[in-house]
Design an enzyme around this catalytic site. Structure first.
Site, PDB file in Angstrom:
ATOM      1  N   PHE A 156       8.016   1.715  -0.659  1.00  0.00           N
ATOM      2  CA  PHE A 156       9.007   1.945   0.395  1.00  0.00           C
ATOM      3  C   PHE A 156       9.766   3.273   0.275  1.00  0.00           C
ATOM      4  O   PHE A 156      10.473   3.664   1.194  1.00  0.00           O
ATOM      5  CB  PHE A 156      10.031   0.793   0.468  1.00  0.00           C
ATOM      6  CG  PHE A 156       9.425  -0.528   0.822  1.00  0.00           C
ATOM      7  CD1 PHE A 156       9.060  -0.806   2.127  1.00  0.00           C
ATOM      8  CD2 PHE A 156       9.182  -1.481  -0.159  1.00  0.00           C
ATOM      9  CE1 PHE A 156       8.483  -2.028   2.467  1.00  0.00           C
ATOM     10  CE2 PHE A 156       8.600  -2.703   0.158  1.00  0.00           C
ATOM     11  CZ  PHE A 156       8.250  -2.980   1.468  1.00  0.00           C
ATOM     12  N   TYR A 168       2.351   4.832   1.099  1.00  0.00           N
ATOM     13  CA  TYR A 168       2.333   5.577   2.360  1.00  0.00           C
ATOM     14  C   TYR A 168       1.139   6.533   2.333  1.00  0.00           C
ATOM     15  O   TYR A 168       0.857   7.153   1.311  1.00  0.00           O
ATOM     16  CB  TYR A 168       3.621   6.368   2.538  1.00  0.00           C
ATOM     17  CG  TYR A 168       4.868   5.528   2.718  1.00  0.00           C
ATOM     18  CD1 TYR A 168       4.955   4.577   3.726  1.00  0.00           C
ATOM     19  CD2 TYR A 168       5.972   5.710   1.888  1.00  0.00           C
ATOM     20  CE1 TYR A 168       6.108   3.819   3.903  1.00  0.00           C
ATOM     21  CE2 TYR A 168       7.137   4.954   2.057  1.00  0.00           C
ATOM     22  CZ  TYR A 168       7.193   4.006   3.062  1.00  0.00           C
ATOM     23  OH  TYR A 168       8.330   3.264   3.243  1.00  0.00           O
ATOM     24  N   HIS A 206       8.640  -9.088   6.528  1.00  0.00           N
ATOM     25  CA  HIS A 206       8.515  -7.677   6.150  1.00  0.00           C
ATOM     26  C   HIS A 206       9.392  -6.824   7.075  1.00  0.00           C
ATOM     27  O   HIS A 206       9.533  -7.142   8.265  1.00  0.00           O
ATOM     28  CB  HIS A 206       7.058  -7.232   6.277  1.00  0.00           C
ATOM     29  CG  HIS A 206       6.732  -5.950   5.592  1.00  0.00           C
ATOM     30  ND1 HIS A 206       7.029  -4.723   6.154  1.00  0.00           N
ATOM     31  CD2 HIS A 206       6.149  -5.696   4.400  1.00  0.00           C
ATOM     32  CE1 HIS A 206       6.624  -3.770   5.338  1.00  0.00           C
ATOM     33  NE2 HIS A 206       6.086  -4.330   4.258  1.00  0.00           N
ATOM     34  N   ASP A 254       0.850  -1.185   0.000  1.00  0.00           N
ATOM     35  CA  ASP A 254       0.000   0.000   0.000  1.00  0.00           C
ATOM     36  C   ASP A 254       0.888   1.239   0.000  1.00  0.00           C
ATOM     37  O   ASP A 254       1.928   1.247   0.665  1.00  0.00           O
ATOM     38  CB  ASP A 254      -0.855  -0.018   1.276  1.00  0.00           C
ATOM     39  CG  ASP A 254      -2.103   0.825   1.181  1.00  0.00           C
ATOM     40  OD1 ASP A 254      -2.761   0.786   0.128  1.00  0.00           O
ATOM     41  OD2 ASP A 254      -2.436   1.504   2.166  1.00  0.00           O
TER      42      ASP A 254
END
Length: 298
Positions: A153, A142, A263, A140
Site C-alpha cells: 500500500f 504496485y 479492501h 501484489d
C-alpha cells in the site's frame, strides 16, 4: 715475413660443424613444421586451463547481479538477524532458488520488475521481527513505474498516492481523531513503529498485475505468516479483502488478534468505509498489552 699456418685438429672442426647445425635447427622451421604447428592467437587459453577457469562451485552456478548464489542473495537481502535466522531454512529450499533464477531470466530478457531488487525485502528490513505489532497484508506490489518499494500500500515520496491508499486516508480521517492527511503516500513511519506491511507476492512485472503470483512468492509469504504466528506473541493481523481473509487459517486466534474488513480499493470502498479498522487495531493492541500505533506519524 710469412705467417705460420696453424692446423686445427680434426676433432675440433667436427665439433664446430655439429654446433652450427644444431643452432640452425633450433631457430629455423621447415615449411612442413610450420604447417604442423600453427601459431596460436594471443586470446587462446589452453583447453585444460580453460576448464579450470570455468569450473563453478554449486553456489556460483547461479550467479546473480551481486555475484552470489540464490541463497546468498536472499540471505544478504535481509538485514535483521532474527529474520535471517527464522527464514534460513526457507531460503535454502529449491523453490526459493527457482524464484531468484526466474528473476534473473527476466532481467536478462530486459523485463522491468518492481520493486527494485534492493527493495524486495523492505518490509523485513524496516520492521525487525522483534518489533512486529501489526501485520498488514497486501496482495501484489504496485505495477506502475516508481510506485512499489517493498511495503504493501505504500509509495515513495514524490509518487502520487494510489486510489486504495487515498481511501485508507479517508477512513483514517473519520476513525482517528485529529488525523492529518499527508501530501504523500510513504508509509515507512508505520513500518518503523512495528507494522509489518507484507505483500503476498514480493515482485511483479511492470504494468502486469499479479504477473508473479505463481512463481512461488505466495508459498514463501504463507510461511512468513506461519513463522510470525509461531514465534511472535500478541500480533494484530489486518486482513483486507477476500484474498487476505483466506490467510486467517494460518493464524492462531488464541494468541493473536485478527481484524477482517473489505479492501480499500475503489471497487469495494463502500464496504471498507466506516469499518474503523485503525482504531480497532489499537484497541486490540491494548488488550494484548502492546502500545498503540500512532497512525498520524506520516
Amino acid at each position: 715475413m710469412a705467417s705460420k699456418t696453424v692446423k686445427i685438429p680434426e676433432m675440433f672442426l667436427r665439433a664446430s660443424r655439429a654446433a652450427k647445425k644444431a643452432n640452425s635447427v633450433a631457430v629455423t622451421s621447415t615449411p612442413e613444421e610450420k604447417k604442423a604447428a600453427p601459431e596460436l592467437p594471443s586470446s587462446h587459453v589452453d583447453e585444460k586451463e580453460n576448464d579450470t577457469m570455468m569450473t563453478e562451485t554449486p553456489e556460483s552456478s547461479h550467479t546473480q547481479s551481486a555475484s552470489s548464489s540464490p541463497y546468498e542473495f536472499l540471505k544478504n537481502s535481509v538485514e535483521d538477524e532474527k529474520w535471517r535466522e527464522l527464514l534460513d531454512t526457507e531460503f535454502r529450499k529449491k523453490y526459493m532458488t527457482e524464484i531468484v533464477e526466474f528473476l534473473d531470466r527476466q532481467k536478462k530478457k530486459g523485463a522491468k520488475v518492481f520493486p527494485p531488487r534492493n527493495e524486495i525485502f523492505s518490509a523485513f528490513n524496516l520492521t525487525p521481527f522483534e518489533k512486529i505489532r501489526v501485520v498488514l497484508l497486501g496482495q501484489d506490489p504496485y505495477h506502475d513505474d516508481g510506485q512499489a518499494h517493498g511495503l504493501c500500500f505504500s509509495v515513495k515520496h514524490g509518487v502520487k498516492p494510489p486510489p486504495s491508499l487515498k481511501n485508507m486516508y479517508k477512513e483514517l480521517l473519520t476513525d482517528i481523531g485529529k488525523f492529518t492527511v499527508p501530501d504523500h503516500g510513504c508509509l515507512i513511519p508505520w513500518a518503523e513503529q512495528g507494522i509489518f506491511m507484507l505483500n503476498a507476492s514480493l515482485t511483479v512485472e511492470a504494468h502486469k498485475a499479479n504477473s508473479h503470483s505463481k512463481i512461488g512468492w505466495q508459498r514463501f509469504t504463507d510461511e512468513v505468516i506461519k513463522i510470525i504466528n509461531r514465534h511472535a506473541d500478541g500480533v494484530v493481523f489486518l486482513l483486507w479483502g477476500g484474498f487476505a481473509h483466506k490467510k486467517e487459517a494460518l493464524i492462531d486466534r488464541k494468541k493473536h488478534a485478527v481484524i477482517k474488513t473489505a479492501h480499500p480499493s475503489p471497487l469495494s470502498f463502500r464496504h471498507f468505509q466506516g469499518c474503523k479498522c485503525f482504531s480497532k487495531t489499537n484497541e486490540a493492541l491494548a488488550r494484548l498489552g502492546k502500545q498503540p500505533i500512532n497512525w498520524n506519524s506520516l
